[in-house]
Design an enzyme around this catalytic site. Sequence first.
Site, PDB file in Angstrom:
ATOM      1  CE1 TYR A  11      80.515  46.089 111.920  1.00  0.00           C
ATOM      2  CE2 TYR A  11      78.617  44.816 111.228  1.00  0.00           C
ATOM      3  CZ  TYR A  11      79.182  45.775 112.044  1.00  0.00           C
ATOM      4  OH  TYR A  11      78.392  46.421 112.962  1.00  0.00           O
TER       5      TYR A  11
ATOM      6  NE  ARG B 207      77.579  50.922 105.997  1.00  0.00           N
ATOM      7  CZ  ARG B 207      76.459  50.590 106.636  1.00  0.00           C
ATOM      8  NH1 ARG B 207      75.755  51.530 107.238  1.00  0.00           N
ATOM      9  NH2 ARG B 207      76.040  49.347 106.653  1.00  0.00           N
TER      10      ARG B 207
ATOM     11  NE  ARG C 233      98.647  41.439 120.052  1.00  0.00           N
ATOM     12  CZ  ARG C 233      99.140  42.530 120.656  1.00  0.00           C
ATOM     13  NH1 ARG C 233     100.445  42.717 120.704  1.00  0.00           N
ATOM     14  NH2 ARG C 233      98.316  43.401 121.199  1.00  0.00           N
TER      15      ARG C 233
ATOM     16  CE  LYS D  98      77.693  47.603 109.233  1.00  0.00           C
ATOM     17  NZ  LYS D  98      76.958  47.853 110.458  1.00  0.00           N
TER      18      LYS D  98
ATOM     19  CD  GLU E  32      75.486  55.049 115.578  1.00  0.00           C
ATOM     20  OE1 GLU E  32      74.926  54.734 114.525  1.00  0.00           O
ATOM     21  OE2 GLU E  32      76.726  55.095 115.697  1.00  0.00           O
TER      22      GLU E  32
ATOM     23  CG  LEU F  16      77.456  53.099 110.347  1.00  0.00           C
ATOM     24  CD1 LEU F  16      78.940  53.028 110.027  1.00  0.00           C
ATOM     25  CD2 LEU F  16      76.905  51.695 110.540  1.00  0.00           C
TER      26      LEU F  16
HETATM   27  N1  PLP Z   1      74.488  52.289 113.668  1.00  0.00           N
HETATM   28  C1  PLP Z   1      75.204  51.247 114.122  1.00  0.00           C
HETATM   29  C2  PLP Z   1      76.146  51.434 115.262  1.00  0.00           C
HETATM   30  C3  PLP Z   1      75.063  49.974 113.509  1.00  0.00           C
HETATM   31  O1  PLP Z   1      75.780  48.936 113.956  1.00  0.00           O
HETATM   32  C4  PLP Z   1      74.136  49.826 112.445  1.00  0.00           C
HETATM   33  C5  PLP Z   1      73.943  48.529 111.785  1.00  0.00           C
HETATM   34  O2  PLP Z   1      74.432  47.531 112.199  1.00  0.00           O
HETATM   35  C6  PLP Z   1      73.412  50.937 112.019  1.00  0.00           C
HETATM   36  C7  PLP Z   1      73.621  52.163 112.651  1.00  0.00           C
HETATM   37  C8  PLP Z   1      72.411  50.848 110.887  1.00  0.00           C
HETATM   38  O3  PLP Z   1      73.061  50.718 109.650  1.00  0.00           O
HETATM   39  P1  PLP Z   1      72.365  49.958 108.403  1.00  0.00           P
HETATM   40  O4  PLP Z   1      71.069  50.642 108.173  1.00  0.00           O
HETATM   41  O5  PLP Z   1      73.318  50.169 107.286  1.00  0.00           O
HETATM   42  O6  PLP Z   1      72.204  48.534 108.812  1.00  0.00           O
END
Ligand code: PLP
Length: 285
Positions: A31, A50, A98, A147, A180, A205
């Site tokens: 997503y 991304r 499935r 993501k 993070e 991420l």
């Molecule tokens: N890290 C995680 C785990 C996230 O879910 C997100 C955004 O949802 C981010 C970092 C920040 O990413 P972005 O700046 O692209 O929204």
Amino acid sequence: RIVYVNGRYVPYAEASVHIDDRGFQFADGVYEVCEVRDGRIIDEPRHFARLKRSLDELKMAAPMNEACLSVVLTEVLHRNRVRSGLVYLQVTRGVARREFFFPADDVPPTLVVTARSVDPLKGESVAAEGIRVVTVPENRWERVDIKTTGLLPNVLAKMQAKAAGAREAWFVDRDGFITEGGSSNAWIISEEDVLITRPAESGILRGVTRTTLIDLARKEGLKVEERAFTVTEAKVAKEAFITSATTIVTPVIELDSAAIGGGKPGPLVKRLRSGFHAIAAWRSI
Ligand code: PLP
């Protein structure tokens, strides 16, 4: 409210996907969430890049090319009259009985796009106060660089934060380094005004907001160090903050009950927040 599902714009209440969608069965989906400001999608090319990377890493087909996807996102924004808010897109590997193995190549991916308005003043008032953050053990899989919609550890971490009266959780790896946030990237500022954030190659991420902010900070002559930092270092940092498309740049004033920067948002984070949209708007043209 109108949403896009697999080629059709439908009323929200009538929108649905199949129970055998692999997004539902296996969280076999990816997503993006993009900020929308003055009717424009902020940093769309970086979100598309991304998305492509996430799809490629999972050997998942793109639902359509980027030009068409951009048209769909814009159409969903228009149909919902969103000028300021968020647009969300999800791609899954599609519908198949499935079975763990990937389905045959002719199974089309599922694409869902939704949008909603968010009052920009709401974010401003949160940023003016700053947020509390709690630390939680890093318990996610190793591919957090993708993501994916497999966000249960993030959900549980954020629930733990909420129960403690905090707004975000920061994951901490086995060596005591912060990776993070549950839905954001983590940053601290040193006594010497150096911005410190973990390298995107190691257990986080690559946030689009993070990348844009690194650009902005360097343009403003600030030093950015991409390196891991510990909980101990964060607690005595001059300032701290999070970045994400939904929070932009939001100051952290407390980490596990230790006040950061005297428990008030600091000047540098304020400056970065206000500088963000100037560069982001310019970038999205
Ligand atoms: N890290 C995680 C785990 C996230 O879910 C997100 C955004 O949802 C981010 C970092 C920040 O990413 P972005 O700046 O692209 O929204």
